[in-house]
Design an enzyme around this catalytic site. Structure first.
Site: not given
Length: 341
Positions: A199, A240-242
């Site tokens: 990531q 969470a991511h993004n």
């Protein structure tokens, strides 16, 4: 203990003062517990019956509340008592100020850049390339990863982990044990074997953002996870991511936001809600607590899916009916068919 004249407090919130301008006020208290040196407020009309009995030295009220008060009570009259309370709470806040010292036990890379009046607590670790602006407070036990930047006047409480390549704006407040920039949950599957995807996107947090205790904000997979200015996030949330959270949005405790979700400006998300990823929530959406949002929201409004509590007996009946809906629908269609033949 600081002492404030009532006229001073009235000036701070733009209130009309009725009563003793020289009254000494020491703190803010709840309406039913306030004493003669306290100021209190009323923000809900259902508590008007308590106004005349309050022992508070002064009460923040609206013009409509005045008739429920005694003629001898000291009043500060405003349009929004709750907002006035918030402003006075800030003005009268007695939170101890940081000592602007750097603990001897802190481990700070020689390449880190520290601004003026920076306070760094015991056992803090600051890695290479970190940039801290002026008037920042880093609480005891914090970890600040490589090349992270933190803006002026931001305050990190104890035991916060900020990973590498994170940007945090000015005037931010982050509560203890938050984690900013940990890996997003990204994996590819190869015949049952999970292949981790590094990531590399980082996290960008705007100005005047508040993040609650034990909240986790994952770094993006390629592009960064983004939290815009004036966002407030409560405790125990998972971002969470993004994910991209728009300006002025408020998120209550225990909310889970799945990856690549985009939330608009001025949204309100109730506690323990879960929102699916790879979709958008429009500006101004209000999502009540315990909601599960599986599809995009395209129109401003209030959305709910939580199930209000019932007695166990009632809930069991409701659950039984729910389990039989498909069969009941099938039988209903059969009856409709018979009636039309």
């Amino acid at each position: 203990m600081a002492v404030f004249r009532l006229s001073e407090l009235a000036e701070q919130i733009g209130a009309t003062l009725k009563g003793n301008a020289d009254l000494a006020i020491t703190s803010i208290a709840a309406l039913n517990n306030a004493e003669p040196t306290h100021i209190t407020f009323i923000s809900n009309a259902k508590y008007r019956s308590q106004l005349s009995q309050s022992k508070a030295g002064a009460i923040i009220v609206t013009a409509e509340d005045v008739e429920f008060c005694q003629a001898t009570q000291n009043l500060l009259i405003v349009k929004d008592p709750y907002l006035a309370y918030a402003l006075l709470a800030q003005y009268m806040d007695d939170l101890p100020k940081s000592a602007n010292e750097i603990s001897e036990s802190a481990v700070i890379s020689a390449t880190a850049k520290l601004g003026k009046n920076v306070s760094i607590g015991a056992n803090v670790v600051i890695e290479s390339g970190v940039e801290l602006a002026d008037d920042i407070t880093i609480g005891a036990g914090c970890f600040i990863g490589k090349n992270t930047k933190i803006g002026a006047r931001s305050h990190l409480w104890a035991n916060i982990s900020v990973y590498h390549n994170v940007e945090i704006g000015s005037d931010c407040l982050i509560q203890s044990s938050a984690v900013i920039g940990s890996d997003g949950f990204g994996y590819a599957n190869d015949k049952g074997r999970w292949i981790k995807i590094p990531q590399t996107g980082g996290v960008i947090i705007g100005n005047r953002v508040e993040i609650g205790a034990c909240t986790c904000i994952d770094r993006g997979a390629l592009d960064p996870t983004i939290i815009e200015d004036n966002v407030i996030i409560d405790n125990l949330c998972q971002i969470a991511h993004n994910v991209h959270i728009g300006f002025g949005t408020a998120i209550a405790g225990g909310v889970i936001l799945a990856g690549s979700l985009k939330i608009g400006r001025f949204c309100q998300i109730g506690g323990a809600s879960v929102i699916n990823g790879h979709m958008e929530i429009c500006d101004g959406a209000i999502i009540t607590g315990m909601s599960m949002i599986m599809k995009p929201i395209t129109e401003k409004g209030v959305y709910s899916s939580g199930i209000p509590a019932q007695t166990n007996k009632e809930w069991r009946k409701t659950a039984a009916l729910t389990m039989n809906i498909a069969d009941m629908n099938k039988r209903l269609k059969a009856i409709e068919k018979q009636l039309t033949e």
